[in-house]
Design an enzyme around this catalytic site. Sequence first.
Site, PDB file in Angstrom:
ATOM      1  NE  ARG A 144       4.584  -1.970   8.422  1.00  0.00           N
ATOM      2  CZ  ARG A 144       5.843  -2.162   8.046  1.00  0.00           C
ATOM      3  NH1 ARG A 144       6.580  -3.057   8.620  1.00  0.00           N
ATOM      4  NH2 ARG A 144       6.358  -1.413   7.077  1.00  0.00           N
ATOM      5  CB  THR A 145      -2.053  -2.410   6.831  1.00  0.00           C
ATOM      6  OG1 THR A 145      -1.385  -1.580   7.782  1.00  0.00           O
ATOM      7  CG2 THR A 145      -3.536  -2.436   7.130  1.00  0.00           C
ATOM      8  CE  LYS A 172     -11.081   0.950 -18.835  1.00  0.00           C
ATOM      9  NZ  LYS A 172     -11.946  -0.224 -18.689  1.00  0.00           N
ATOM     10  NE  ARG A 211      -3.146   1.971   4.897  1.00  0.00           N
ATOM     11  CZ  ARG A 211      -1.901   1.682   5.338  1.00  0.00           C
ATOM     12  NH1 ARG A 211      -0.854   2.127   4.692  1.00  0.00           N
ATOM     13  NH2 ARG A 211      -1.740   0.966   6.441  1.00  0.00           N
ATOM     14  CG  HIS A 261      -3.958   2.374  10.740  1.00  0.00           C
ATOM     15  ND1 HIS A 261      -4.658   1.245  10.356  1.00  0.00           N
ATOM     16  CD2 HIS A 261      -2.678   2.188  10.299  1.00  0.00           C
ATOM     17  CE1 HIS A 261      -3.843   0.424   9.717  1.00  0.00           C
ATOM     18  NE2 HIS A 261      -2.640   0.970   9.663  1.00  0.00           N
TER      19      HIS A 261
HETATM   20  N1   CP Z   1       1.636   0.140  10.367  1.00  0.00           N
HETATM   21  C1   CP Z   1       1.244   0.217   9.088  1.00  0.00           C
HETATM   22  O1   CP Z   1       0.115   0.648   8.810  1.00  0.00           O
HETATM   23  O2   CP Z   1       2.158  -0.180   8.175  1.00  0.00           O
HETATM   24  P1   CP Z   1       1.948  -0.218   6.591  1.00  0.00           P
HETATM   25  O3   CP Z   1       1.797   1.226   6.146  1.00  0.00           O
HETATM   26  O4   CP Z   1       3.179  -0.878   6.037  1.00  0.00           O
HETATM   27  O5   CP Z   1       0.691  -0.975   6.308  1.00  0.00           O
END
Ligand code: CP
Length: 360
Positions: A92-93, A121, A142, A175
């Site tokens: 979702r993020t 590499k 991420r 987050h």
């Molecule tokens: N809530 C959330 O961060 O979900 P994802 O890990 O699917 O991005």
Amino acid sequence: MDEQKEVTIQTYKGWEEFYNIEKSDKLDFFIRNGRMLDILFSQQFDRAFLDNMCLLATQIRRMALTKMGAQKLSSLLSHKRAMLYFVQPSTRTFISFLNACHILGMKISEIRGTTTSSEVKGESQEDTIRTFASYVDLIIIRHPEEGFAEKTSWILNQNKTPVAVINGGSGPDQHPTQALLDIYTLERSFRNIGGLDNKKIAMVGDLKRGRTVRSLSYLMRNYKDIKLYFVSPEIFRMRDDIKSFLNKHNIEFHETEDFANVMPEVDAIYMTRIQKEYAEAPAQESDIYPQFHFTKEHLSVIQSHCIIMHPLPRRYEIEVEVDKDPRAAYWKQERNGMWMRAALISYLFGANDHISAEFR
Ligand code: CP
């Protein structure tokens, strides 16, 4: 790790020293021309900013309802490019950022794993990031490592034309954009009962390694008379850094393993899953902790206005039968992420005034 992959560790002098500075003492480093350039941790947000972002997210949501509104939105940042560098799994993020960028008309590049970049590499992560900065205006990250997004910002801010960086989840640490969408969900859900001020929130599950509850806890300093209930097994209790922060800001919190006792007391229940991906000894974490699950029987125990949240993905923490109840807020919460992330990106590039002007 991929067997053929050799990781190069480069030394970037000054980083360790910078990283160890208290977050509240280095907020200015992430500001350019009076607005935040990088979104890295929740301590960057004050109440005015949170209120503005919630309003902006709602304005974008409303504009996107019509073809004319959607076209206006998609012209705002059509001259900007973003890179989604997601080297830790995400559904979702990733998708919500991708769609937030599309709403604003941005062009997107993506890397979803180190095995398809020149890191295979032996290129260092730092050099990889500097390479992205040659092509785009915004990097959304991420990453499994705590502090990696901040390091990226620190490296790029030393350039003449810094590139914006957003932390889309950094290991078990923070987050911040999830925390923004969580605030938006709480404020919208409580809009007829005074908003988030004066509310009681239970956070349940793996609080030790759950970055979402950590980032959300930091934001509580912006709201009046919040009471937090940290409900977890002993081994997954909230870490001391968060508890020290809450004590410093006089935010009341209670720690307990008695979920049943807390349920009827609170205005929101924020469920989380056990974060096995960070387990030091995975074999010892086979327990699914059913006493920390929310079941359909619990619906008769909670208050009529109490919302049930979850950052998702879920495993066993919330029974599927609960989804039908109007107090189950997690699917709305997920959708709110796209609007909030579009609001945030529009703010970073100064397009928010054009959106707000539509509502004057
Ligand atoms: N809530 C959330 O961060 O979900 P994802 O890990 O699917 O991005």
